[in-house]
Design a protein around this motif. Structure first.
Motif, PDB file in Angstrom:
ATOM      1  N   ILE A 182      -7.893 -22.864 -17.939  1.00 20.73           N
ATOM      2  CA  ILE A 182      -9.002 -22.902 -16.979  1.00 20.73           C
ATOM      3  C   ILE A 182     -10.255 -23.434 -17.661  1.00 20.73           C
ATOM      4  N   ARG A 183     -10.875 -24.421 -17.029  1.00 23.83           N
ATOM      5  CA  ARG A 183     -12.112 -25.015 -17.534  1.00 23.83           C
ATOM      6  C   ARG A 183     -13.296 -24.469 -16.752  1.00 23.83           C
ATOM      7  N   VAL A 184     -14.436 -24.346 -17.422  1.00 32.36           N
ATOM      8  CA  VAL A 184     -15.633 -23.787 -16.789  1.00 32.36           C
ATOM      9  C   VAL A 184     -16.834 -24.659 -17.131  1.00 32.36           C
ATOM     10  N   ASN A 185     -17.544 -25.103 -16.112  1.00 30.53           N
ATOM     11  CA  ASN A 185     -18.706 -25.969 -16.311  1.00 30.53           C
ATOM     12  C   ASN A 185     -19.812 -25.600 -15.325  1.00 30.53           C
ATOM     13  N   SER A 186     -21.017 -26.030 -15.628  1.00 30.05           N
ATOM     14  CA  SER A 186     -22.148 -25.799 -14.724  1.00 30.05           C
ATOM     15  C   SER A 186     -22.689 -27.131 -14.218  1.00 30.05           C
ATOM     16  N   VAL A 187     -23.236 -27.105 -13.007  1.00 29.47           N
ATOM     17  CA  VAL A 187     -23.824 -28.282 -12.380  1.00 29.47           C
ATOM     18  C   VAL A 187     -25.316 -28.008 -12.182  1.00 29.47           C
ATOM     19  N   HIS A 188     -26.137 -29.024 -12.479  1.00 27.61           N
ATOM     20  CA  HIS A 188     -27.589 -28.843 -12.472  1.00 27.61           C
ATOM     21  C   HIS A 188     -28.266 -29.889 -11.584  1.00 27.61           C
ATOM     22  N   PRO A 189     -28.372 -29.597 -10.287  1.00 29.63           N
ATOM     23  CA  PRO A 189     -29.058 -30.533  -9.388  1.00 29.63           C
ATOM     24  C   PRO A 189     -30.562 -30.525  -9.622  1.00 29.63           C
ATOM     25  N   GLY A 190     -31.175 -31.663  -9.323  1.00 29.16           N
ATOM     26  CA  GLY A 190     -32.626 -31.760  -9.317  1.00 29.16           C
ATOM     27  C   GLY A 190     -33.141 -31.510  -7.913  1.00 29.16           C
ATOM     28  N   ILE A 191     -34.008 -32.393  -7.430  1.00 28.04           N
ATOM     29  CA  ILE A 191     -34.578 -32.252  -6.090  1.00 28.04           C
ATOM     30  C   ILE A 191     -33.601 -32.857  -5.085  1.00 28.04           C
ATOM     31  N   ILE A 192     -32.932 -32.000  -4.353  1.00 28.30           N
ATOM     32  CA  ILE A 192     -31.896 -32.415  -3.404  1.00 28.30           C
ATOM     33  C   ILE A 192     -32.340 -32.054  -1.994  1.00 28.30           C
ATOM     34  N   THR A 194     -31.959 -30.542   0.999  1.00 26.50           N
ATOM     35  CA  THR A 194     -31.148 -29.516   1.654  1.00 26.50           C
ATOM     36  C   THR A 194     -32.075 -28.533   2.369  1.00 26.50           C
ATOM     37  N   PRO A 195     -31.516 -27.672   3.226  1.00 25.72           N
ATOM     38  CA  PRO A 195     -32.348 -26.720   3.968  1.00 25.72           C
ATOM     39  C   PRO A 195     -33.104 -25.717   3.104  1.00 25.72           C
ATOM     40  N   ILE A 196     -32.726 -25.558   1.820  1.00 23.47           N
ATOM     41  CA  ILE A 196     -33.387 -24.550   0.982  1.00 23.47           C
ATOM     42  C   ILE A 196     -34.880 -24.806   0.851  1.00 23.47           C
ATOM     43  N   TRP A 197     -35.299 -26.093   0.920  1.00 24.83           N
ATOM     44  CA  TRP A 197     -36.715 -26.407   0.762  1.00 24.83           C
ATOM     45  C   TRP A 197     -37.546 -25.862   1.915  1.00 24.83           C
ATOM     46  N   GLY A 198     -36.946 -25.766   3.083  1.00 21.12           N
ATOM     47  CA  GLY A 198     -37.658 -25.210   4.221  1.00 21.12           C
ATOM     48  C   GLY A 198     -37.837 -23.702   4.141  1.00 21.12           C
ATOM     49  N   LYS A 199     -37.130 -23.085   3.179  1.00 21.64           N
ATOM     50  CA  LYS A 199     -37.213 -21.636   3.022  1.00 21.64           C
ATOM     51  C   LYS A 199     -38.121 -21.226   1.868  1.00 21.64           C
ATOM     52  N   ILE A 200     -38.645 -22.224   1.121  1.00 14.01           N
ATOM     53  CA  ILE A 200     -39.571 -21.934   0.029  1.00 14.01           C
ATOM     54  C   ILE A 200     -40.962 -22.342   0.492  1.00 14.01           C
ATOM     55  N   ILE A 213     -42.095 -27.053   1.794  1.00 11.42           N
ATOM     56  CA  ILE A 213     -42.280 -28.138   0.840  1.00 11.42           C
ATOM     57  C   ILE A 213     -41.633 -29.419   1.366  1.00 11.42           C
ATOM     58  N   ASP A 214     -42.303 -30.529   1.233  1.00  6.96           N
ATOM     59  CA  ASP A 214     -41.746 -31.841   1.567  1.00  6.96           C
ATOM     60  C   ASP A 214     -41.010 -32.340   0.335  1.00  6.96           C
ATOM     61  N   CYS A 215     -39.682 -32.146   0.317  1.00  4.60           N
ATOM     62  CA  CYS A 215     -38.925 -32.459  -0.905  1.00  4.60           C
ATOM     63  C   CYS A 215     -38.895 -33.959  -1.182  1.00  4.60           C
ATOM     64  N   GLU A 216     -38.927 -34.786  -0.146  1.00  2.45           N
ATOM     65  CA  GLU A 216     -38.905 -36.232  -0.369  1.00  2.45           C
ATOM     66  C   GLU A 216     -40.193 -36.699  -1.036  1.00  2.45           C
ATOM     67  N   ALA A 217     -41.319 -36.199  -0.562  1.00  3.30           N
ATOM     68  CA  ALA A 217     -42.595 -36.555  -1.186  1.00  3.30           C
ATOM     69  C   ALA A 217     -42.647 -36.055  -2.629  1.00  3.30           C
ATOM     70  N   LEU A 218     -42.141 -34.856  -2.845  1.00  4.51           N
ATOM     71  CA  LEU A 218     -42.105 -34.300  -4.197  1.00  4.51           C
ATOM     72  C   LEU A 218     -41.226 -35.143  -5.109  1.00  4.51           C
ATOM     73  N   ALA A 219     -40.070 -35.568  -4.598  1.00  4.26           N
ATOM     74  CA  ALA A 219     -39.144 -36.360  -5.401  1.00  4.26           C
ATOM     75  C   ALA A 219     -39.704 -37.733  -5.743  1.00  4.26           C
ATOM     76  N   GLN A 220     -40.440 -38.333  -4.829  1.00  5.85           N
ATOM     77  CA  GLN A 220     -41.038 -39.640  -5.102  1.00  5.85           C
ATOM     78  C   GLN A 220     -42.022 -39.572  -6.259  1.00  5.85           C
ATOM     79  N   LEU A 225     -35.994 -42.032 -10.224  1.00  4.35           N
ATOM     80  CA  LEU A 225     -35.371 -42.808  -9.153  1.00  4.35           C
ATOM     81  C   LEU A 225     -36.182 -42.803  -7.871  1.00  4.35           C
ATOM     82  N   ARG A 226     -37.266 -42.041  -7.850  1.00  4.00           N
ATOM     83  CA  ARG A 226     -38.248 -42.052  -6.764  1.00  4.00           C
ATOM     84  C   ARG A 226     -37.669 -41.662  -5.405  1.00  4.00           C
ATOM     85  N   ARG A 227     -36.731 -40.746  -5.396  1.00  6.10           N
ATOM     86  CA  ARG A 227     -36.197 -40.244  -4.127  1.00  6.10           C
ATOM     87  C   ARG A 227     -35.501 -38.919  -4.360  1.00  6.10           C
ATOM     88  N   ALA A 228     -35.361 -38.171  -3.282  1.00  5.13           N
ATOM     89  CA  ALA A 228     -34.570 -36.945  -3.345  1.00  5.13           C
ATOM     90  C   ALA A 228     -33.086 -37.291  -3.342  1.00  5.13           C
TER      91      ALA A 228
END
Length: 270
Positions: A182-192, A194-200, A213-220, A225-228
């Motif tokens: 069994i292999r075990v790894n972690s994934v580390h997203p940046g600004i994606i 998703t609905p979670i931004w509307g809950k913060i 928070i406007d995640c697209e504006a934040l990501a730019q 890469l200038r985008r979410a």
């Protein structure tokens, strides 16, 4: 390449929306049989229905990942239905921001830790024995860019995601030491996006406002890469780790962040 996880049984926690939904749908598209769990009893069945409409196989189980008794029931149901578990994606999580760590309540700290860290621990505690019965598998723990670097407004969140990162490495070493396949790894997203931004609330980001928070504006502003990113782009990384294409990858961090961790790119010419 189609069928990258053909025949595999995958459990995706927090699979009713956002990154979790994208993961569940993509694993199904690639031949996996998917168990979607979530506390959202409305959208969870919708995800399963959409997968079935597309010709895939999936089941929804209501689950609070912080409940240990429910983990016993969920893994028991998976074994009863499918007889195996090949891929475990511990994706369920929440984000609670605070303008300052001194403003964060102990209740919020504990709630976030319970879901983001305790829930991940329980997923491995109860998923790993079932996976070991088949002698192989892939555990994928959803961390965050916030688990690799600090943020002045997300101290509690970073603490949980940093914990997930090192938990993944430790479990990877345990699995390697016993040779359970069994292999075990972690994934580390940046600004994606998703609905979670509307809950913060933006007030948690120290700008004195309570609007989401406007995640697209934040990501730019924040990403080279200038985008979410899109949830599907995270799902593609999870698919790689779930498939045999990553058979020599364990204890690693897959960063999908539009270049944020790498550094700061100069402004593009107008």
């Amino acid at each position: 390449m189609a069928g990258q996880v053909a025949g595999k049984v995958a459990l995706v926690t927090g699979g009713a929306s956002g990154i979790g939904r994208a993961i569940a749908e993509l694993l199904s598209e690639e031949g996996g049989r998917v168990v979607v769990t979530d506390v959202d009893e409305l959208r969870g069945p919708e995800v399963v229905a959409a997968i079935a409409k597309a010709g895939g196989e999936a089941v929804f189980l209501h689950q609070d990942v912080t409940s240990e008794p429910r983990w016993t029931e969920v893994t028991g149901e998976i074994e009863r239905r499918f007889g195996r578990l090949d891929v475990l994606v511990a994706n369920a999580g929440i984000g609670i921001g605070a303008a300052s760590v001194v403003d964060m309540s102990l209740a919020d700290w504990r709630r976030q830790t319970a879901i983001n860290l305790d829930g991940v621990f329980l997923s491995v505690k109860y998923g790993l024995p079932l996976m070991r019965k088949t002698g192989a598998g892939s555990i994928i723990l959803m961390s965050s860019l916030a688990g690799l670097r600090g943020s002045p407004t997300l101290a509690g969140y970073s603490a949980t995601k940093g914990g997930v990162r090192l938990f993944a490495k430790s479990v990877a070493m345990e699995c390697a030491s016993v040779g359970d396949g069994i292999r075990v790894n972690s994934v580390h997203p940046g600004i994606i996006d998703t609905p979670i931004w509307g809950k913060i609330p933006a007030g948690g980001m120290a700008n004195g406002q309570n609007a989401p928070i406007d995640c697209e504006a934040l990501a730019q502003l924040a990403t080279p890469l200038r985008r979410a990113g899109q949830a599907r782009e995270i799902a593609q990384g999870v698919l790689y780790l779930a498939s045999d294409a990553s058979s020599y990858v364990t204890g690693s961090e897959l960063v999908i962040d539009g270049g944020m961790l790498a550094g700061t790119a100069p402004p593009r010419p107008s």
